[in-house]
Motif scaffolding. Sequence first.
Motif, mmCIF file in Angstrom:
data_model
loop_
_atom_site.group_PDB
_atom_site.id
_atom_site.type_symbol
_atom_site.label_atom_id
_atom_site.label_comp_id
_atom_site.label_asym_id
_atom_site.label_seq_id
_atom_site.Cartn_x
_atom_site.Cartn_y
_atom_site.Cartn_z
ATOM 1 N N ARG A 41 0.836 -1.212 0.000
ATOM 2 C CA ARG A 41 0.000 0.000 0.000
ATOM 3 C C ARG A 41 0.865 1.254 0.000
ATOM 4 O O ARG A 41 0.572 2.228 -0.683
ATOM 5 N N GLU A 42 1.939 1.214 0.776
ATOM 6 C CA GLU A 42 2.838 2.362 0.886
ATOM 7 C C GLU A 42 3.449 2.723 -0.474
ATOM 8 O O GLU A 42 3.631 3.896 -0.784
ATOM 9 N N HIS A 43 3.710 1.733 -1.292
ATOM 10 C CA HIS A 43 4.370 1.969 -2.572
ATOM 11 C C HIS A 43 3.431 1.872 -3.768
ATOM 12 O O HIS A 43 3.863 2.043 -4.906
ATOM 13 N N LEU A 44 2.141 1.649 -3.532
ATOM 14 C CA LEU A 44 1.172 1.413 -4.599
ATOM 15 C C LEU A 44 1.089 2.559 -5.593
ATOM 16 O O LEU A 44 1.181 2.356 -6.800
ATOM 17 N N ASN A 45 0.918 3.751 -5.132
ATOM 18 C CA ASN A 45 0.707 4.895 -6.027
ATOM 19 C C ASN A 45 1.974 5.693 -6.300
ATOM 20 O O ASN A 45 1.932 6.687 -7.006
ATOM 21 N N SER A 46 3.053 5.255 -5.733
ATOM 22 C CA SER A 46 4.306 5.959 -5.990
ATOM 23 C C SER A 46 4.907 5.428 -7.291
ATOM 24 O O SER A 46 4.578 4.353 -7.758
ATOM 25 N N HIS A 47 5.770 6.201 -7.844
ATOM 26 C CA HIS A 47 6.415 5.793 -9.089
ATOM 27 C C HIS A 47 7.845 5.339 -8.823
ATOM 28 O O HIS A 47 8.697 5.419 -9.694
ATOM 29 N N ASP A 48 8.068 4.869 -7.617
ATOM 30 C CA ASP A 48 9.396 4.377 -7.300
ATOM 31 C C ASP A 48 9.561 2.964 -7.852
ATOM 32 O O ASP A 48 8.646 2.375 -8.403
ATOM 33 N N SER A 49 10.718 2.446 -7.710
ATOM 34 C CA SER A 49 11.035 1.142 -8.281
ATOM 35 C C SER A 49 11.173 0.070 -7.207
ATOM 36 O O SER A 49 11.944 -0.862 -7.350
ATOM 37 N N ILE A 50 10.401 0.222 -6.137
ATOM 38 C CA ILE A 50 10.478 -0.711 -5.020
ATOM 39 C C ILE A 50 9.662 -1.966 -5.314
ATOM 40 O O ILE A 50 8.513 -1.890 -5.727
ATOM 41 N N GLU A 51 10.291 -3.106 -5.102
ATOM 42 C CA GLU A 51 9.608 -4.393 -5.234
ATOM 43 C C GLU A 51 9.549 -5.040 -3.862
ATOM 44 O O GLU A 51 10.563 -5.130 -3.163
ATOM 45 N N ILE A 52 8.358 -5.477 -3.476
ATOM 46 C CA ILE A 52 8.140 -6.145 -2.196
ATOM 47 C C ILE A 52 7.917 -7.626 -2.500
ATOM 48 O O ILE A 52 7.040 -7.970 -3.292
ATOM 49 N N VAL A 53 8.692 -8.491 -1.872
ATOM 50 C CA VAL A 53 8.610 -9.924 -2.135
ATOM 51 C C VAL A 53 8.469 -10.660 -0.810
ATOM 52 O O VAL A 53 9.261 -10.453 0.107
ATOM 53 N N LEU A 54 7.461 -11.516 -0.720
ATOM 54 C CA LEU A 54 7.262 -12.347 0.467
ATOM 55 C C LEU A 54 7.537 -13.794 0.067
ATOM 56 O O LEU A 54 6.929 -14.311 -0.872
ATOM 57 N N ILE A 55 8.467 -14.431 0.776
ATOM 58 C CA ILE A 55 8.927 -15.766 0.416
ATOM 59 C C ILE A 55 8.856 -16.671 1.633
ATOM 60 O O ILE A 55 9.248 -16.284 2.725
ATOM 61 N N GLY A 56 8.367 -17.877 1.432
ATOM 62 C CA GLY A 56 8.374 -18.900 2.472
ATOM 63 C C GLY A 56 9.527 -19.857 2.231
ATOM 64 O O GLY A 56 9.739 -20.307 1.104
ATOM 65 N N SER A 57 10.270 -20.158 3.271
ATOM 66 C CA SER A 57 11.424 -21.039 3.142
ATOM 67 C C SER A 57 11.825 -21.560 4.519
ATOM 68 O O SER A 57 11.365 -21.061 5.536
ATOM 69 N N ASP A 58 12.724 -22.512 4.511
ATOM 70 C CA ASP A 58 13.227 -23.051 5.779
ATOM 71 C C ASP A 58 14.262 -22.128 6.410
ATOM 72 O O ASP A 58 14.451 -22.138 7.618
ATOM 73 N N SER A 59 14.953 -21.303 5.566
ATOM 74 C CA SER A 59 15.995 -20.434 6.113
ATOM 75 C C SER A 59 16.338 -19.321 5.135
ATOM 76 O O SER A 59 16.072 -19.423 3.932
ATOM 77 N N LEU A 60 16.975 -18.295 5.650
ATOM 78 C CA LEU A 60 17.462 -17.206 4.803
ATOM 79 C C LEU A 60 18.571 -17.708 3.888
ATOM 80 O O LEU A 60 18.682 -17.264 2.739
ATOM 81 N N ASP A 61 19.363 -18.642 4.353
ATOM 82 C CA ASP A 61 20.417 -19.210 3.508
ATOM 83 C C ASP A 61 19.832 -19.853 2.250
ATOM 84 O O ASP A 61 20.392 -19.713 1.160
ATOM 85 N N THR A 62 18.712 -20.537 2.387
ATOM 86 C CA THR A 62 18.059 -21.143 1.228
ATOM 87 C C THR A 62 17.584 -20.064 0.265
ATOM 88 O O THR A 62 17.759 -20.187 -0.948
ATOM 89 N N ILE A 63 17.000 -19.001 0.791
ATOM 90 C CA ILE A 63 16.524 -17.903 -0.067
ATOM 91 C C ILE A 63 17.685 -17.243 -0.797
ATOM 92 O O ILE A 63 17.556 -16.841 -1.957
ATOM 93 N N LYS A 64 18.819 -17.143 -0.150
ATOM 94 C CA LYS A 64 19.991 -16.558 -0.810
ATOM 95 C C LYS A 64 20.439 -17.409 -1.995
ATOM 96 O O LYS A 64 21.101 -16.907 -2.901
ATOM 97 N N ILE A 65 20.054 -18.672 -2.013
ATOM 98 C CA ILE A 65 20.351 -19.550 -3.150
ATOM 99 C C ILE A 65 19.225 -19.489 -4.175
ATOM 100 O O ILE A 65 19.463 -19.268 -5.356
ATOM 101 N N THR A 66 17.983 -19.674 -3.709
ATOM 102 C CA THR A 66 16.849 -19.736 -4.647
ATOM 103 C C THR A 66 16.492 -18.384 -5.244
ATOM 104 O O THR A 66 15.938 -18.318 -6.338
ATOM 105 N N HIS A 67 16.793 -17.310 -4.553
ATOM 106 C CA HIS A 67 16.503 -15.954 -5.022
ATOM 107 C C HIS A 67 17.778 -15.110 -5.002
ATOM 108 O O HIS A 67 17.778 -13.948 -4.595
ATOM 109 N N ALA A 68 18.858 -15.723 -5.459
ATOM 110 C CA ALA A 68 20.183 -15.093 -5.404
ATOM 111 C C ALA A 68 20.221 -13.746 -6.105
ATOM 112 O O ALA A 68 20.982 -12.862 -5.712
#
Length: 84
Positions: A41-68
């Motif tokens: 909502r905070e970034h909805l009407n702005s023209h910035d280049s912010i991407e918000i991503v919500l990811i489910g995983s067992d650990s941050l280390d896994t996300i650093k691999i799958t979403h490197a």
Amino acid sequence: MSVGMKHFLLVFDHDRAQLLDVQEFDENSKAAMREYARLEREHLNSHDSIEIVLIGSDSLDTIKITHANYFDGTVAVSKYFAGI
């Protein structure tokens, strides 16, 4: 022993090619979704280049691999290859 699904919220600025924030919500999916919705909502009407991503995983280390691409900078250059 099984490990529950943790939730991680990434905030990435494409213009700056920078990961601005990483939040961990452990197994609290409701809190993760609330924060995700708030940031969207905070970034909805702005023209910035912010991407918000919500990811489910067992650990941050896994996300650093799958979403490197969010961590190693390749997401910043991938936009130049769109449509090729």
